[in-house]
Design a protein around this motif. Structure first.
Motif, PDB file in Angstrom:
ATOM      1  N   LEU A  80       0.836  -1.204   0.000  1.00  0.00           N
ATOM      2  CA  LEU A  80       0.000   0.000   0.000  1.00  0.00           C
ATOM      3  C   LEU A  80       0.866   1.247   0.000  1.00  0.00           C
ATOM      4  O   LEU A  80       0.583   2.216  -0.701  1.00  0.00           O
ATOM      5  N   LEU A  83       2.712   1.992  -3.480  1.00  0.00           N
ATOM      6  CA  LEU A  83       1.797   2.522  -4.498  1.00  0.00           C
ATOM      7  C   LEU A  83       1.412   3.961  -4.174  1.00  0.00           C
ATOM      8  O   LEU A  83       1.558   4.859  -4.998  1.00  0.00           O
ATOM      9  N   ALA A  84       0.912   4.164  -2.950  1.00  0.00           N
ATOM     10  CA  ALA A  84       0.409   5.494  -2.604  1.00  0.00           C
ATOM     11  C   ALA A  84       1.553   6.495  -2.522  1.00  0.00           C
ATOM     12  O   ALA A  84       1.427   7.631  -2.991  1.00  0.00           O
ATOM     13  N   ALA A  87       2.543   7.538  -6.023  1.00  0.00           N
ATOM     14  CA  ALA A  87       1.541   8.404  -6.649  1.00  0.00           C
ATOM     15  C   ALA A  87       1.597   9.806  -6.051  1.00  0.00           C
ATOM     16  O   ALA A  87       1.552  10.807  -6.772  1.00  0.00           O
ATOM     17  N   VAL A  93      -2.044  13.533  -8.649  1.00  0.00           N
ATOM     18  CA  VAL A  93      -3.221  12.983  -7.968  1.00  0.00           C
ATOM     19  C   VAL A  93      -4.100  14.133  -7.464  1.00  0.00           C
ATOM     20  O   VAL A  93      -3.578  15.088  -6.885  1.00  0.00           O
ATOM     21  N   PRO A  94      -5.409  14.083  -7.711  1.00  0.00           N
ATOM     22  CA  PRO A  94      -6.273  15.139  -7.173  1.00  0.00           C
ATOM     23  C   PRO A  94      -6.380  15.048  -5.647  1.00  0.00           C
ATOM     24  O   PRO A  94      -6.222  13.967  -5.075  1.00  0.00           O
TER      25      PRO A  94
ATOM     26  N   MET C   1      -4.755   7.560  -9.734  1.00  0.00           N
ATOM     27  CA  MET C   1      -5.816   7.345  -8.746  1.00  0.00           C
ATOM     28  C   MET C   1      -5.833   5.894  -8.279  1.00  0.00           C
ATOM     29  O   MET C   1      -6.013   5.606  -7.113  1.00  0.00           O
ATOM     30  N   PHE C   3      -3.455   4.064  -7.946  1.00  0.00           N
ATOM     31  CA  PHE C   3      -2.332   3.823  -7.040  1.00  0.00           C
ATOM     32  C   PHE C   3      -2.711   4.071  -5.587  1.00  0.00           C
ATOM     33  O   PHE C   3      -2.200   3.436  -4.673  1.00  0.00           O
ATOM     34  N   VAL C   4      -3.597   5.041  -5.383  1.00  0.00           N
ATOM     35  CA  VAL C   4      -3.925   5.451  -4.023  1.00  0.00           C
ATOM     36  C   VAL C   4      -5.150   4.711  -3.509  1.00  0.00           C
ATOM     37  O   VAL C   4      -5.349   4.582  -2.298  1.00  0.00           O
ATOM     38  N   PRO C   6      -6.167   1.534  -3.140  1.00  0.00           N
ATOM     39  CA  PRO C   6      -6.111   0.447  -2.133  1.00  0.00           C
ATOM     40  C   PRO C   6      -5.851   0.983  -0.727  1.00  0.00           C
ATOM     41  O   PRO C   6      -6.496   0.554   0.242  1.00  0.00           O
ATOM     42  N   LEU C   7      -4.953   1.964  -0.639  1.00  0.00           N
ATOM     43  CA  LEU C   7      -4.643   2.540   0.671  1.00  0.00           C
ATOM     44  C   LEU C   7      -5.893   3.188   1.261  1.00  0.00           C
ATOM     45  O   LEU C   7      -6.246   2.944   2.419  1.00  0.00           O
TER      46      LEU C   7
END
Lengths: 275, 438, 281
Positions: A80, A83-84, A87, A93-94, C1, C3-4, C6-7
């Motif tokens: 997690l 990925l986050a 990004a 990312v908005p 989007m 990418f985020v 799952p978190l």
């Protein structure tokens, strides 16, 4: 300055090593000696405490359960976070700020306050949809994965932010999609950092006390930290036996870091965080 | 509900059960078989939930393990497993297990209000439900669920608990005191303490890290001011914790500190440290719960030896209104209301509460019995018999130790020593009342 | 989007939904077994009148000030060690405590800092009886001692991070300053400190997770809040009220106040940065 620096280094090392050696010394003492002369360095050296601790509580089982829980949990939190973090660092990312607040916000609530709400929710899910994450090692892995994803995200956000943009731009210009760029360029570069994130996650989840106790209510699986806590009952605290038990429980983490030290040294701590 | 897989913790425990079976056979031979009629022979698996059973190789865990082996040897259809949690987290672990449907069939609890949040998960019962045990056991008051209905209890009392004061005979002699004359009144107590102090001996043990010793000392004086009925009134709130009698029972403990009887390093000591100090002749008197592991049984095998110490009840204060000696159950054992095997659970509790079970707990763990027909001479030391002497002479009333809610008790353990040292007992008791009422 | 997502999904399910429950519990009395009962603001009113609670807030703020030590010490050590022959060995030794869970560190220091433990006995042996203290049992010493123990445990990680930062600094930069005649102190304050700002921010983040919002395992291992309530922190009080004695409504209310305290600390930090008009540390 030269001698001053040497003295500082020696003092710092001794200050760090002494308490560790002292626990080891205590674990090798007999109970009677610990009671009569707790500060004595000499005297008997015995391994009996390790055997007694191992037999008194099922430490082997608890260590195995902890590994079964924390390894998938660490993998999830790292997944997690990578990925986050990527990004948030590199993609448009908005609502980026909102997402960051969401990631960090959970860290302000102590786990002690969240264990029972978490447990209540798990039971409620069990009673309404018949599936639940209570009382199973994979369920606790999920919970740990989510709880520790917050700092994981910040960790990888920080790492990816320092990744030079031109590396990724080259891939963009070649017409690769965001996913392709991530998989082909960013991810391979991040492998050492991922290893570090995994290890730190295992360590943090291994150290957690309360979720491990409450979310596994049948006692069929017991985490190492719960086993250590059970060890001091109402009428028994401290002493050589406890020292031996804590050493046994700390060993797997030492081994893990030993295995991972190559990455720890050369990557994260060896220059990837740049000014 | 308890589908325990043959892997994991229970398997490890089961393996340990097998290796120790020979011990159980031995004990069954010496203690004698209890008679179980064929028609209601218990069967099935039951789980025992508590904190004492984390370590089955020593302390109470060993006693329960041995008792379980005797019980299963007599009832071949039964299998007993243990589920242990940390003592400090017992309440939350028990309630979450109850809600998840994984609470053990037999649940161990401290007497009184300590574990009151767990009561709702248990099958309410009355002493009469337990046949002869209703009269054979003392301490049923420890399991009362609601003071308005003292006959309904959460569980069966097993084991006797009271605070006894221990003194080191050699140190008494060294201070010019008669080693066979234990203090009976407050005046005698202070005279002895002063003589010890004058001889350079620390008179009284105190433990600031956990406040246990001060708490026990306090509990030992409470029966001089409260009857068993009044103790229940404290619990129901009719008598608030800022009642003058509560203060009066705490005052002697504060007086001991004020007179300089405590060990000077009390702030850094846990009660186990001080029990060790007592064994090693560094302190002359110590209050102790007779079921603590470093109690008379452990002391008998120590440097002190069974003849090295004497016991006495809390010295009688001038303003005391009664002569009671607090003597309540060590623990109470309830049956999980959701148990799938309640009859077997009850049979195991009956076994533990019976002569055989209590004899095993006495012999293996040094747990004092709460029934009169356990043979102390066979299973216990001269020390235990001296304790029985105090109980006989002072009256073994069922008075429960101070009845605080879990919150107020937590508060008390956190702050008792500090309150005594600061001398501001009134504020302390006011804080406790706020916790008790909240 | 993607990418985020799952978190966000997992955080909402496993962290924020329970937080929603917690907010509700804060306005109830709830023992974990019987259903919660709405009591409005009673829990907060009780907290407002509870001296122990004010003490817990004070203790939390004092311990949080330890951040100065937890950041400053490794920074200075890293600068001192930097470029020396034995640097790697020293860093490896200093890192060892980072491998120990806080609970275990606490247990270890209970042995080391005991009244008759090795530290005090050594002091007495050197004739420094006056310096021997009941470190964890004294109202005066307990908070500084906890700060020191946490410094012991976190120092190695901090040194590694700062060393990495130093290694990546251009040496021209430093040499130019030396040519200009900068003294060591000036070098540290005007060159290294601002240059290592990003490391400090990252290190503060790690510290926040490991300590500031979770003193609980340290307190549990070291003092259990004692002596008296001298080392009870907000999150340790949450544990005492919520987990040990099952007053979950009260514990939830304490946790919410704790969030407020953290928010205030963050705002203070922001204001300080604005006032100083820079992003430096």
């Amino acid at each position: 300055m030269r001698w001053g620096a040497r003295i500082v280094m020696v003092v710092a090392c001794l200050a760090v090593l002494f308490p560790l050696l002292w626990v080891l010394r205590t674990a090798l003492k007999s109970d009677a000696e610990f009671i009569s002369q707790p500060a004595a360095i000499g005297g008997t050296f015995t391994l009996d405490n390790f055997a007694a601790a191992w037999n008194a509580v099922d430490l082997g089982g608890a260590i195995r359960d902890s590994l079964v829980i924390t390894i998938p949990g660490a993998m999830l939190a790292t997944f997690l976070g990578v990925l986050a973090g990527y990004a948030l660092a590199k993609l448009p990312v908005p609502a980026k700020r909102l997402l960051l607040v969401l990631a960090v916000g959970g860290l302000t609530i102590p786990i002690a306050a969240l264990v029972i709400p978490e447990f209540d929710q798990a039971l409620w899910l069990r009673d309404t949809i018949g599936v639940s994450y209570v009382d199973s090692t994979w369920g606790l892995s999920l919970v740990y994965g989510a709880f520790f994803a917050s700092w994981s995200t910040l960790f990888f956000l920080s790492w990816f932010r320092d990744l030079p943009a031109d590396l990724l731009e080259a891939a963009w210009l070649d017409g690769a999609s965001a996913a392709q760029t991530f998989l082909r360029v960013a991810l391979p570069l991040a492998v050492p950092a991922i290893a570090v994130g995994l290890v730190l996650n295992v360590f943090l989840q291994w150290s957690e006390v309360l979720l491990g106790l409450i979310m596994l209510p049948s006692g069929d699986a017991t985490t190492a930290m719960t086993a250590i806590a059970s060890f001091s009952t109402q009428f028994r605290v401290g002493g050589p036996l406890t020292a031996a038990a804590t050493i046994i429980v700390a060993l797997p983490i030492f081994l893990l870091f030993l295995l991972a030290q190559r990455w720890l040294r050369t990557e994260i701590f060896g220059g990837s965080i740049k000014g | 509900m308890f589908h325990r897989t043959p892997s994991g913790v229970s398997a490890a425990r089961r393996a340990r059960t097998l290796t120790a079976l020979s011990l159980s056979a031995l004990l069954a031979g010496t203690v004698g078989m209890s008679t179980v009629s064929a028609q209601d022979a218990p069967s099935g698996d039951i789980s025992f939930f508590g904190w004492d059973v984390a370590d089955l190789t020593s302390g109470l865990g060993l006693g329960f393990q041995t008792a379980a082996m005797s019980f299963t040897a007599q009832n071949p259809g039964v299998n007993v497993t243990f589920d242990a949690v940390p003592f400090a987290d017992f309440v939350s672990a028990a309630t979450s297990r109850a809600r998840a449907g994984t609470l053990g069939d037999v649940v161990e609890m401290l007497p009184g209000l300590n574990h009151a949040p767990v009561f709702a998960a248990l099958e309410a019962t009355t002493p009469a439900d337990w046949g002869d045990l209703a009269t054979e056991l003392s301490g049923w008051g420890g399991g009362v669920i609601d003071p308005a209905d003292p006959n309904t209890v959460a569980g069966v009392p097993i084991g006797g608990q009271g605070v006894i004061w221990y003194y080191n005979k050699a140190l008494f002699e060294q201070a010019g005191l008669d080693p066979e004359a234990a203090p009976g009144t407050w005046a005698e107590f202070t005279a002895a303490a002063d003589a010890l102090k004058a001889a350079g001996i620390t008179p009284v043990a105190a433990s600031g890290v956990d406040s246990f010793l001060a708490w026990w000392a306090w509990s030992s004086f409470s029966p001089q001011y409260f009857t068993a009925d009044e103790v229940l009134q404290v619990r129901s709130g009719e008598i608030p914790l800022d009642d003058p009698r509560v203060l009066a029972s705490l005052q002697p403990v504060a007086d001991m500190f004020a007179a300089g009887y405590w060990n000077s390093d009390y702030a850094d000591k846990s009660f186990t440290d001080m029990e060790s100090a007592f064994i090693n002749g560094q302190v002359a008197m110590i209050p102790g719960v007779i079921t603590s592991i470093v109690n008379w049984k452990a002391w008998d095998g120590s440097a002190l030896g069974p003849e090295g110490y004497g016991v006495f009840g809390a010295p009688k204060r001038d303003d005391a209104t009664s002569d009671g000696q607090f003597f309540n159950p060590t623990l109470i054992y309830g049956v999980n209301a959701a148990s799938e095997n309640p009859e077997t659970a009850k049979a195991f509790i009956r076994f533990l509460a019976g002569v055989e079970g209590q004899s095993i707990l006495l012999a293996q763990s040094g747990q004092f019995p709460n029934r009169a027909d356990v043979d102390l001479a066979t299973y216990a030391s001269p020390g235990a018999q001296a304790i029985q002497g105090v109980i006989d002479s002072r009256g073994a009333s069922d008075v429960i130790q101070n009845q605080f809610s879990a919150a107020a008790q937590g508060e008390a353990f956190q702050k008792l020593t500090q309150a005594i040292v600061s001398g501001d007992l009134a504020t302390f008791l006011g804080d406790l009342q706020a916790q008790q009422g909240s | 989007m993607l990418f985020v997502a799952p978190l966000v999904v997992l955080l909402l399910i496993f962290v924020y939904a329970p937080i929603g429950r917690l907010v509700y519990y804060a306005f109830t009395t709830y023992d974990g077994l019987k259903p919660p009962q709405w009591v409005g603001l009673d829990n907060f009113a009780f907290l407002a009148s509870w001296p122990d609670f004010r003490r817990a807030i004070g203790n939390t703020v004092v311990l949080t000030l330890g951040v100065i030590v937890w950041v400053g010490l490794p920074f200075l050590l890293a600068v001192i060690i930097h470029g020396r022959r034995s640097a790697n060995l020293v860093r490896a030794i200093l890192f060892l405590p980072a491998l120990l869970p806080a609970l275990i560190v606490g247990r270890a220091f209970r042995l080391v800092l005991a009244e008759q433990g090795p530290i005090n006995e050594a002091l007495r042996g050197l004739g420094l009886d006056l310096l021997a203290q009941p470190w964890l049992a004294s109202e005066t010493w307990v908070l500084p001692t906890i700060i020191t123990v946490i410094a012991w445990a976190t120092m190695g990680t901090g040194v590694l991070l700062y060393s990495a930062g130093l290694a990546s600094l251009s040496s021209d930069y430093v040499e130019a300053a030396l040519v200009d005649g900068a003294r060591w102190r000036q070098l540290v304050w005007h060159i290294y400190r601002p240059a290592l700002g990003p490391v400090t921010r990252f290190w503060l983040l790690l510290l926040t997770i490991g300590t500031v919002t979770s003193f609980f395992p340290w307190i549990l291992g070291l003092t259990q809040g004692g002596p008296g309530t001298a080392s009870v922190t907000l999150d340790y009080q949450v544990y005492r009220s919520g987990v040990q004695t099952s007053r979950l409504g009260l514990a939830s209310a304490i946790a919410l106040v704790g969030v407020l305290v953290v928010a205030v600390l963050l705002v203070v930090q922001l204001v300080m940065r604005r006032v100083r008009g820079s992003d430096e540390w």
